[in-house]
Scaffold this active site. Sequence first.
Site, PDB file in Angstrom:
ATOM      1  N   GLY A 116       0.785  -1.633   0.331  1.00  0.00           N
ATOM      2  CA  GLY A 116       0.587  -0.463  -0.543  1.00  0.00           C
ATOM      3  C   GLY A 116       1.849   0.379  -0.571  1.00  0.00           C
TER       4      GLY A 116
ATOM      5  CE1 TYR B 101     -10.741   4.474  -0.662  1.00  0.00           C
ATOM      6  CE2 TYR B 101     -11.791   6.444   0.217  1.00  0.00           C
ATOM      7  CZ  TYR B 101     -10.647   5.713  -0.050  1.00  0.00           C
ATOM      8  OH  TYR B 101      -9.422   6.217   0.291  1.00  0.00           O
TER       9      TYR B 101
ATOM     10  CE  LYS C 113      -9.282   3.356   2.655  1.00  0.00           C
ATOM     11  NZ  LYS C 113      -7.891   3.091   2.989  1.00  0.00           N
TER      12      LYS C 113
ATOM     13  N   PRO D 151      -5.941  10.757   6.985  1.00  0.00           N
ATOM     14  CG  PRO D 151      -4.372   9.800   5.568  1.00  0.00           C
ATOM     15  CD  PRO D 151      -5.637   9.496   6.321  1.00  0.00           C
ATOM     16  CB  THR D 152      -6.946  16.292   4.781  1.00  0.00           C
ATOM     17  OG1 THR D 152      -5.601  16.675   5.073  1.00  0.00           O
ATOM     18  CG2 THR D 152      -7.810  16.548   6.001  1.00  0.00           C
ATOM     19  CG  ASN D 153      -8.153  16.613  -0.067  1.00  0.00           C
ATOM     20  OD1 ASN D 153      -8.961  15.885  -0.600  1.00  0.00           O
ATOM     21  ND2 ASN D 153      -8.520  17.611   0.732  1.00  0.00           N
TER      22      ASN D 153
END
Length: 324
Positions: free
Chosen positions: A10, A145, A149, A172-174
């Site tokens: 990715g 999703y 995860k 991670p957050t946003n």
Amino acid sequence: MASTVILVTGGTGLVGKAIQYVIETEPEGSRFGKKPGEQWIFASSSEGDLRDPVQTRKLFEKYKPTHVIHLAALVGGLFKNMKYKLTFYRDNSLINDNVLQTSYETGVKKVISCLSTCVFPDKVTYPLDETKIHLGLPHDSNFGYAHAKRMVDVANHAYKAQYGCNFTSAIPTNVFGPYDNFDLEDSHVIPGLLHKCYLAKKNGTPFVVGGTGKPLRQFIYSRDLAKLFIWQLREYDDVEPVIFSVGEDEEVSIKQVADAIVKAIGFEGQYSFDTTKADGQFRKPATNKKLLSLIGDDFKFTPFEQALDETAKWFVENYDKARI
Ligand code: NDP
């Protein structure tokens, strides 16, 4: 010849591009810069579809990684997650299983996989911390999703128990930053609003933000997140995940986000909130205590407005090639 080959799956997305940026711009040999003997590979899906075990194996045989930062995933906003729950579940489960199993089979020394705060239970006490992942069902809107995860954490523990693998994960957050997905319909809040405001300025139309603007969120700049992944790769060897976030006291409201966007874009037209639109959860804070206790209090997050300015500048300058 490189003694350490780090494959970033990715590697062409929001987070992958940020790791590449940090590795290439931080001073060589520094805490987050490239170290002697390291080779970094940033792979895109065109080099191998990781849903397919044969293509995954080929990618690993081509680069022979000693370390993997596994970011590749089918990622989407709320709408896409709700509509394609099975696709999100299957694609991400296949990608994760292929990457972990191929890493094990080819003797990769360490894998860091990327989870998300969506993995946490819907009904849970706040703040979120690393011990609460499996305490209840995730929110229904993205359960495909989220389950795929979550299972990475289960797999990491099982690979360690059965084979002694050094596999771990980050939560991670946003995230926001250059190379984000700025699609108007199916993006996260910051890139979506940036694009909307950009168009409002260009077309001389009002900038309308959905909801009251009151909900609070923790946002992490992709280039800060990149440093945390590099830190974890070099300095953290434990199977348990680490939440990658700014502190609970650094939550910002959607109104603060929209104000910062208006300023960054230089929008001077009519700007309002459409309070008939749903707000979502008021807050869902996560603690970064574990992270700070390990990385050290001297780690500095980029101030939100500066990070947003840099992102807006990138978006405006790269409008023709951005994901929109
Ligand atoms: P992007 O959508 O920006 O990038 C996704 C990356 O995954 C791209 O490089 C893409 O390659 C690759 N990819 C997708 N499907 C496949 C596949 N079948 N085979 C090989 N590669 C594939 O995602 P982000 O950078 O935003 O996300 C990175 C990680 O961070 C993900 O694991 C995500 O779940 C997680 N995360 C993201 C958050 C966010 O706010 N964005 C929040 C929390 C976690 P290509 O473009 O070449 O097709």
